[in-house]
Design an enzyme around this catalytic site. Structure first.
Site, PDB file in Angstrom:
ATOM      1  N   ARG A  40       0.828  -1.223   0.000  1.00  0.00           N
ATOM      2  CA  ARG A  40       0.000   0.000   0.000  1.00  0.00           C
ATOM      3  C   ARG A  40       0.854   1.262   0.000  1.00  0.00           C
ATOM      4  O   ARG A  40       0.502   2.247  -0.646  1.00  0.00           O
ATOM      5  CB  ARG A  40      -0.935   0.002   1.203  1.00  0.00           C
ATOM      6  CG  ARG A  40      -2.067  -0.970   0.998  1.00  0.00           C
ATOM      7  CD  ARG A  40      -3.058  -0.915   2.128  1.00  0.00           C
ATOM      8  NE  ARG A  40      -4.249  -1.660   1.763  1.00  0.00           N
ATOM      9  CZ  ARG A  40      -5.088  -2.178   2.638  1.00  0.00           C
ATOM     10  NH1 ARG A  40      -4.890  -2.020   3.930  1.00  0.00           N
ATOM     11  NH2 ARG A  40      -6.143  -2.845   2.223  1.00  0.00           N
ATOM     12  N   LYS A 202     -19.691 -15.833   0.277  1.00  0.00           N
ATOM     13  CA  LYS A 202     -21.129 -15.648   0.478  1.00  0.00           C
ATOM     14  C   LYS A 202     -21.820 -14.990  -0.707  1.00  0.00           C
ATOM     15  O   LYS A 202     -21.334 -14.019  -1.252  1.00  0.00           O
ATOM     16  CB  LYS A 202     -21.358 -14.748   1.690  1.00  0.00           C
ATOM     17  CG  LYS A 202     -20.929 -15.326   3.004  1.00  0.00           C
ATOM     18  CD  LYS A 202     -21.498 -14.422   4.071  1.00  0.00           C
ATOM     19  CE  LYS A 202     -20.772 -14.519   5.393  1.00  0.00           C
ATOM     20  NZ  LYS A 202     -20.789 -13.185   6.046  1.00  0.00           N
ATOM     21  N   GLY A 359     -10.476  -8.045  -2.106  1.00  0.00           N
ATOM     22  CA  GLY A 359      -9.267  -8.301  -1.319  1.00  0.00           C
ATOM     23  C   GLY A 359      -8.675  -9.682  -1.538  1.00  0.00           C
ATOM     24  O   GLY A 359      -7.501  -9.829  -1.903  1.00  0.00           O
ATOM     25  N   GLY A 382     -13.654  -3.464   0.027  1.00  0.00           N
ATOM     26  CA  GLY A 382     -15.009  -2.938   0.196  1.00  0.00           C
ATOM     27  C   GLY A 382     -15.332  -1.828  -0.789  1.00  0.00           C
ATOM     28  O   GLY A 382     -16.426  -1.785  -1.355  1.00  0.00           O
TER      29      GLY A 382
HETATM   30  P1  ADP Z   1     -12.980 -11.236  -2.111  1.00  0.00           P
HETATM   31  O1  ADP Z   1     -12.237 -10.746  -0.901  1.00  0.00           O
HETATM   32  O2  ADP Z   1     -12.087 -11.450  -3.293  1.00  0.00           O
HETATM   33  O3  ADP Z   1     -14.180 -10.374  -2.410  1.00  0.00           O
HETATM   34  P2  ADP Z   1     -14.532 -13.085  -0.533  1.00  0.00           P
HETATM   35  O4  ADP Z   1     -14.115 -12.365   0.701  1.00  0.00           O
HETATM   36  O5  ADP Z   1     -15.932 -12.975  -0.954  1.00  0.00           O
HETATM   37  O6  ADP Z   1     -13.550 -12.701  -1.747  1.00  0.00           O
HETATM   38  O7  ADP Z   1     -14.267 -14.653  -0.363  1.00  0.00           O
HETATM   39  C1  ADP Z   1     -13.022 -15.167  -0.076  1.00  0.00           C
HETATM   40  C2  ADP Z   1     -13.124 -16.404   0.775  1.00  0.00           C
HETATM   41  O8  ADP Z   1     -14.000 -17.363   0.222  1.00  0.00           O
HETATM   42  C3  ADP Z   1     -11.774 -17.087   0.898  1.00  0.00           C
HETATM   43  O9  ADP Z   1     -11.314 -16.954   2.224  1.00  0.00           O
HETATM   44  C4  ADP Z   1     -12.062 -18.537   0.528  1.00  0.00           C
HETATM   45  O10 ADP Z   1     -11.433 -19.474   1.390  1.00  0.00           O
HETATM   46  C5  ADP Z   1     -13.560 -18.625   0.666  1.00  0.00           C
HETATM   47  N1  ADP Z   1     -14.101 -19.725  -0.145  1.00  0.00           N
HETATM   48  C6  ADP Z   1     -14.005 -19.898  -1.482  1.00  0.00           C
HETATM   49  N2  ADP Z   1     -14.551 -21.067  -1.869  1.00  0.00           N
HETATM   50  C7  ADP Z   1     -15.019 -21.654  -0.745  1.00  0.00           C
HETATM   51  C8  ADP Z   1     -15.702 -22.901  -0.473  1.00  0.00           C
HETATM   52  N3  ADP Z   1     -15.992 -23.754  -1.449  1.00  0.00           N
HETATM   53  N4  ADP Z   1     -16.012 -23.173   0.807  1.00  0.00           N
HETATM   54  C9  ADP Z   1     -15.731 -22.302   1.798  1.00  0.00           C
HETATM   55  N5  ADP Z   1     -15.094 -21.134   1.612  1.00  0.00           N
HETATM   56  C10 ADP Z   1     -14.743 -20.807   0.363  1.00  0.00           C
HETATM   57 MG    MG Z   2     -12.676 -10.905   1.214  1.00  0.00          MG
END
Ligand code: ADP
Ligand code: MG
Length: 402
Positions: A40, A202, A359, A382
């Site tokens: 950063r 999610k 992230g 975010g």
């Molecule tokens: P980003 O930060 O890129 O927006 P998210 O925070 O939505 O992504 O999701 C990231 C998390 O999702 C990771 O920690 C990963 O381990 C989890 N994840 C991905 N696939 C699965 C799965 N099949 N079961 C449980 N957790 C998962």
């Molecule tokens: Mg995330």
């Protein structure tokens, strides 16, 4: 982009208040704070160097950790000033107070091109409250406001938004400009086929993004845990996979919306499943989904399977614009990272404009050493999601029009 850019400004001799994102991960080693990842800080250097070489006096504002509005030296920015001095091979002054006579005195002694970092703005509760008296006190330290803290732009705080009202010019820094160029400009009229890859933990985190992008995308490729909430909406067995039981109806609604709009909405056709979540687990492929057959009872889906990878690769190869948010499996554990890695490699070698937002997705791509192969990796988790949802970010709205 209609906002004023730092490139538009006359800077020589001006006191520029530059908001940056210096919220870096640190580690305490025998009472000494070490910065474990200075990405950063490095990302703020282009704007900082532009300002210095144009002869501005640069006053840096940043937050660090969550000191909850009181002075807590555990969250002092002093080690960051020292680290920055090494990076720019020049002295970086430090003001132990954020506003008032102490920084004013230090600033009065600055020469053109000098740099001063103010203490953690979150030592004042007024920062997060976007208090106008505090914003005015900050503004009185400079002549121009430049915001390069994209990662904090979705918050209306005194140093990200309020301050702009008290200065005649409020401009975006180079990093902010690039973020907006890719996440807003490129995606407002994306070259088609426009492919969106969505994963992560999610559905609920990504609903706004799905709905906003449904208006523009030609194809969605779904992976990660969110896929299994869609499985449930389709009556496909999910075993012990992570499912948001209260979002099944919503998943159904999204599937119907895609159908109505003629948007291709692809779910994994096979997966890797495991009974143990660990770095030594040996997940097994489920084989292709078929009537009534999905994830095995008592097993958990942790990654997309080989046939899904194959099909997703085909889509990626023909896309002209690709936006990716959310890993496709539990990539933090090596046995469950192969789907995310394969998709990262396919995206990296495509000829599309490739934008990675979020992230964990950016972490994954960088972990595979593919960050430089993408058109753009966003620095804001975010903030990038909110921008993709079509929301106006307060830190951007506050900037002057060009
Ligand atoms: P980003 O930060 O890129 O927006 P998210 O925070 O939505 O992504 O999701 C990231 C998390 O999702 C990771 O920690 C990963 O381990 C989890 N994840 C991905 N696939 C699965 C799965 N099949 N079961 C449980 N957790 C998962
Ligand atoms: Mg995330």
């Amino acid at each position: 982009m209609s906002k004023l850019s730092v490139r538009d400004l006359t800077l020589s001799g001006k006191r520029v208040l530059l908001r940056v994102d210096f919220n870096v991960p640190t580690e305490d080693r025998n009472g000494v704070t070490h910065i474990t990842d200075d990405t950063r800080i490095r990302e703020s250097l282009p704007t900082l160097e532009l300002l210095r070489s144009a002869g501005a006096k640069v006053i840096l504002m940043a937050h660090f950790g969550r000191p909850k509005g009181t002075v807590n030296l555990k969250y002092t920015l002093r080690p960051v000033a020292e680290h920055l001095a090494k990076l720019i091979s020049a002295p970086v002054g430090f003001s132990p107070e954020v506003v008032g006579a102490v920084p004013a005195e230090l600033i009065s002694k600055m020469a053109n091109g000098d740099v001063l970092l103010l203490e953690n703005v979150r030592f004042h509760a007024e920062e997060e409250a976007n208090d106008s008296t505090f914003a005015k006190a900050l503004a009185s330290l400079g002549d121009i406001f430049v915001n390069d803290a994209f990662g904090a732009a979705h918050r209306a705080h005194a140093s990200t938004a309020g301050i702009a009202q008290h200065l005649p010019q409020a401009a975006m820094g180079l990093l902010m400009e690039r973020e907006l160029q890719y996440l807003h400009g490129e995606l407002s009229k994306p070259a088609s086929p426009f492919l969106v890859i969505l994963g992560g933990s999610k559905v609920s985190d990504k609903i706004g993004v799905i709905k906003a992008l449904m208006e523009k995308a030609n194809t969605f490729l779904i992976g990660g845990a969110m896929a299994y909430t869609f499985y449930r909406a389709l009556g496909i067995p999910t075993g012990k996979s992570r499912v948001e039981a209260d979002k099944i109806a919503l998943a159904q609604e999204i599937l119907e919306l895609a159908k109505r709009k003629g948007v291709q909405f692809l779910l994994p056709v096979d997966n890797l499943e495991t009974q143990e979540i660990s770095a030594t687990a040996q997940p097994r492929p489920t084989g292709l989904l078929s009537a009534g057959k999905g994830i095995s009872e008592d097993w958990e889906a942790v990654d997309i399977g080989p046939e899904t990878i194959q099909r997703y690769r085909t889509e990626i190869a023909t896309a002209k614009t690709i936006l990716w948010n959310g890993p496709l499996g539990i990539f933090e554990l090596p046995p469950f990272a192969s789907g995310t890695r394969a998709i990262a490699e396919a995206v990296a070698s495509s000829h599309a404009v490739t934008i990675i937002g979020g992230g964990d997705s950016v972490t994954a791509v960088k972990q595979f050493g593919l960050g430089d192969k993408m058109s753009f990796c966003s620095t804001g988790g975010g903030a990038s999601l909110e921008l993709l949802e079509g929301k106006v970010l307060p830190g951007v709205a506050a900037l002057s029009e060009r």
